[in-house]
Scaffold this active site. Structure first.
Site, PDB file in Angstrom:
ATOM      1  N   TYR A 111      26.582  42.972  39.621  1.00 11.79           N
ATOM      2  CA  TYR A 111      26.663  42.474  38.248  1.00 11.79           C
ATOM      3  C   TYR A 111      25.288  42.242  37.632  1.00 11.79           C
ATOM      4  CZ  TYR A 111      31.276  41.528  40.141  1.00 11.79           C
ATOM      5  OH  TYR A 111      32.483  41.659  40.770  1.00 11.79           O
TER       6      TYR A 111
ATOM      7  N   TYR B 207      41.737  37.195  40.385  1.00 14.70           N
ATOM      8  CA  TYR B 207      40.690  38.162  40.729  1.00 14.70           C
ATOM      9  C   TYR B 207      41.056  38.787  42.065  1.00 14.70           C
ATOM     10  CZ  TYR B 207      36.327  40.212  42.282  1.00 14.70           C
ATOM     11  OH  TYR B 207      35.384  41.090  42.742  1.00 14.70           O
TER      12      TYR B 207
ATOM     13  N   ASP C 193      47.135  37.447  48.175  1.00 13.98           N
ATOM     14  CA  ASP C 193      45.732  37.813  48.388  1.00 13.98           C
ATOM     15  C   ASP C 193      45.027  36.593  48.989  1.00 13.98           C
ATOM     16  OD1 ASP C 193      43.035  38.282  48.237  1.00 13.98           O
ATOM     17  OD2 ASP C 193      43.044  39.060  46.190  1.00 13.98           O
TER      18      ASP C 193
ATOM     19  N   LYS D 286      36.866  38.919  54.013  1.00 12.67           N
ATOM     20  CA  LYS D 286      35.767  37.957  53.998  1.00 12.67           C
ATOM     21  C   LYS D 286      35.524  37.311  55.359  1.00 12.67           C
ATOM     22  CE  LYS D 286      35.617  37.028  49.030  1.00 12.67           C
ATOM     23  NZ  LYS D 286      34.375  37.745  48.736  1.00 12.67           N
TER      24      LYS D 286
END
Length: 669
Positions: free
Chosen positions: A249, A377, A477, A506
């Protein structure tokens, strides 16, 4: 060393003219060929006062180039920024003529010293800042400052502006001046040297005594600036990085400043700039056991020594089987059909494909879209973006994404009262589009990368009932929320709800090697296997990479053997105490803590430079985004480290809000 040197200041009135003249004086006395040029002169009428002072300090007569106008290409009467001074005369600064003048002088002389107008951010034109003009020309930069109040702040901001653009800093010059507090002066010099060391820059700091008589100036040694020094490895890395490597980003044209990571251990990141930082965000939430955990590192080394990789089509191997078995042992009974993916985003894509393939095999081919929550997200690949908040960070790519259905995010807070109307939006979607929906996906209890929102577990119970009623699959998720992050082994445990598919990632490998998994129930896998095709249609090259699987198995052994439930309770209590004082303060909209997650929602985010200052002052690495400053620390953080993290968050929250658009996309997940 010959070349073009650009002398700029942290502001007006810091002694750029004196420094330019003294630098040229030293070169002339050493029989070097040198000329000085004034970039733009404002507040003058037909001649350059600064060039006259250069010549006095140099002890020489005018150059032929002075008479031809090459050494002072632009002169305007009004004492202001060049773009305004020019505009008041119905003109504009001629950038091309400045470049031609310096280029012509460089052809005739070995060394050209160019004095700028004001500081680095001074506009030469409506859309051309001095710093960008100098960067384009590749000139070596000398920054001039003094000990007046506020100059240290301006100097560091100027240096960050230079470094963020990958520019060469030849040196910093500090001018002593009458009437300035000597304590402030000496501290300013000390802090400048300290900052340059932390930034990995070897640029010298040269001290200039007060110049009272330009015709008899003191001797100052600028040899280090002229000789130059080879940049450190860290500086070379950063400069190459700024020119060639995109970061998450961020703009490659105007990248935000970065640290050069050199070593990680436990809760700490050590940098080449000799800065040590507590990693308050677990390197984007994955280093749950801390960095470089010895058990995981040993497992990686062992596996790398005998089989780093083998394709998973036509082969299996012990690390994959061991990890899949352990995953099944952690999850609720029946949720044990494991598909290994490269990353969290890819595991979400796999889950969505499983849902569509399941519905097709079950005789419902029209069910090819998913329902998701606003504020969610799920990743940055196109399929995962399509399931994330439709008004979030991925709006730019809306036209290339598949279209799904979105329900309003629940507003009932975790730990608060459940409001049944929270579920009305999702129920309406089911009623209107039930024959098109294959599955519903959500981040259970905690919405991470878009909303940082913690919602009531009852929503998940209602969702499970709705999916059963309509024949939708339910996908959780748990990439960010899994493995104790929310205070339970999995976030779904807060509601006692079992999905049909769960995505893990993760912390799965303890933040060492990228690996994720989409884990389906036996029922889902069995139905897919009866369809046409019977094979699940996905197969990444690095699927079930043996090194990653070995790291995952070592990570899960740690989750099994250590008391992370107790650790998370302690983290939650410490963060709650450390952040509660921010509630009700001027710039704080909300404070929320759940398990090992602490979030402070600000009304307005401070500037990136203010946040970076807090990071350097506290030694705590934070990564704010949108209006959130948050922590998700390693689960083995000590109380002392947690208190430092809370203090750093308070420091960011107490910074003045940024009143301008920074353009720094670095503050995004």
């Amino acid at each position: 060393m010959s070349g073009v040197y650009f002398v700029t200041g942290v502001d007006t009135g810091v002694g750029k003219t004196v420094v330019a003249g003294l630098m040229a004086r030293q070169l002339l006395r050493g029989h070097a060929d040198v000329i000085t040029v004034k970039l733009v002169q404002t507040g003058c009428d037909g001649f350059s006062e600064d060039l006259l002072l250069h010549r006095k300090l140099m002890g020489c007569a005018d150059f032929p180039e002075d008479k031809s106008g090459l050494t002072a290409p632009q002169i305007f009467k009004f004492p202001s920024s060049p773009h305004l001074a020019a505009a008041l005369e119905g003109a504009e600064v001629d950038i091309d003529s400045i470049e031609r003048a310096v280029s012509e002088c460089a052809k005739r002389h070995d060394n050209v010293i160019v004095e700028g107008a004001g500081g680095l951010a001074v506009p030469l034109h409506e859309d051309v800042l001095t710093v960008d003009f100098v960067r384009e020309n590749g000139w070596k930069t000398i920054l001039v400052t003094n000990g007046a109040l506020g100059r240290l702040n301006h100097a560091i901001m100027s240096l960050e502006s230079l470094f963020s653009r990958g520019m060469t800093l030849s040196g910093v010059v500090f001018n002593y001046c009458a009437g300035t507090d000597p304590q402030i002066e000496s501290d300013t010099v000390r802090m400048l040297k300290s900052y340059l060391k932390r930034a990995g820059e070897d640029a010298p700091v040269v001290i200039v005594p007060e110049v009272s008589d330009p015709e008899n100036p003191p001797d100052v040694d600028f040899s280090e600036i002229f000789a130059g020094t080879e940049p450190s490895d860290a500086a070379r890395t950063v400069r190459f990085d700024r020119e060639h490597i995109w970061h998450p980003y961020s703009s490659i044209g105007n990248p935000p400043p970065v640290f050069t990571a050199a070593e990680t251990c436990g809760t700490r990141i050590k940098t080449e700039e000799s800065v040590e930082l507590i990693d308050a965000v677990s390197s984007w939430w994955c280093a749950a056991h801390g960095h470089s955990n010895p058990e995981i590192v040993r497992a990686i080394r062992r596996q790398a020594s005998k089989m780093p990789h083998v394709m998973f089509a036509g082969f299996t191997h012990r690390p994959a089987a061991e990890l899949a078995e352990m995953i099944g042992g952690f999850l609720p009974a029946g949720l044990d059909r494991v598909f290994f993916a490269d990353s969290g985003s890819v595991s979400v894509e796999c889950a969505a494909k499983m849902a569509v393939q399941y519905q097709r095999a079950a005789g419902r081919p029209s069910r090819s879209r998913l329902a998701a929550l606003k504020g969610g997200y799920h990743g940055d690949t196109s399929g995962a973006m399509a399931l994330s908040d439709p008004d979030g960070m991925h709006v730019l790519f809306r036209d290339i994404m598949p279209r799904h259905f979105f329900a309003e995010k629940p507003v009932s807070r975790f730990g608060g009262e459940w409001m049944p109307e929270d579920f009305d939006s999702m129920r309406s979607l089911a009623q209107e589009h039930g024959d098109e929906i294959a599955a519903v996906i959500c981040e259970p209890v905690f919405q991470g990368g878009n909303a940082m929102w913690m919602y009531h577990p009852q929503y998940l119970r209602e969702l499970r009932r709705l999916c059963d009623e309509y024949g939708f699959l339910l996908i959780f998720d748990e990439i960010a929320t899994g493995f104790w992050r929310t205070g339970k082994l999995f976030a779904m445990d807060h509601a006692g709800v079992v999905p049909d598919i769960v995505c893990l990632g993760k912390a799965l490998t303890g933040g060492t090697v990228t690996l994720a998994a989409a884990v389906a129930s036996r029922r889902v896998a069995d139905v897919i296997s009866t369809g046409s095709p019977a094979a699940f249609m996905h197969g990444p090259t690095f699927m079930a990479n043996p090194i990653a699987c070995a790291a995952g198995a070592a990570s899960l052994k740690l989750f099994r053997s250590l008391d992370y439930a107790g650790s998370v309770r302690r983290i939650s209590e410490t963060l709650s105490r450390g952040l509660s004082g921010l509630k009700g303060t001027d710039n704080v909209a909300d404070v929320r803590v759940l398990g090992a997650i602490g979030v402070v929602e600000l009304k307005n985010m401070p500037s990136p430079s203010d946040v970076r200052k807090v990071i350097l002052d506290t030694g705590v690495w934070l990564r704010p985004f949108s209006n959130f400053v948050y922590t998700m620390p390693p689960l083995m953080c000590s109380d002392a480290e947690l208190n430092r993290i809370a203090a750093a968050i308070r420091g960011v929250a107490e910074c003045p809000p940024c009143c301008e658009e920074t353009g720094d996309a670095g503050f995004h997940e």
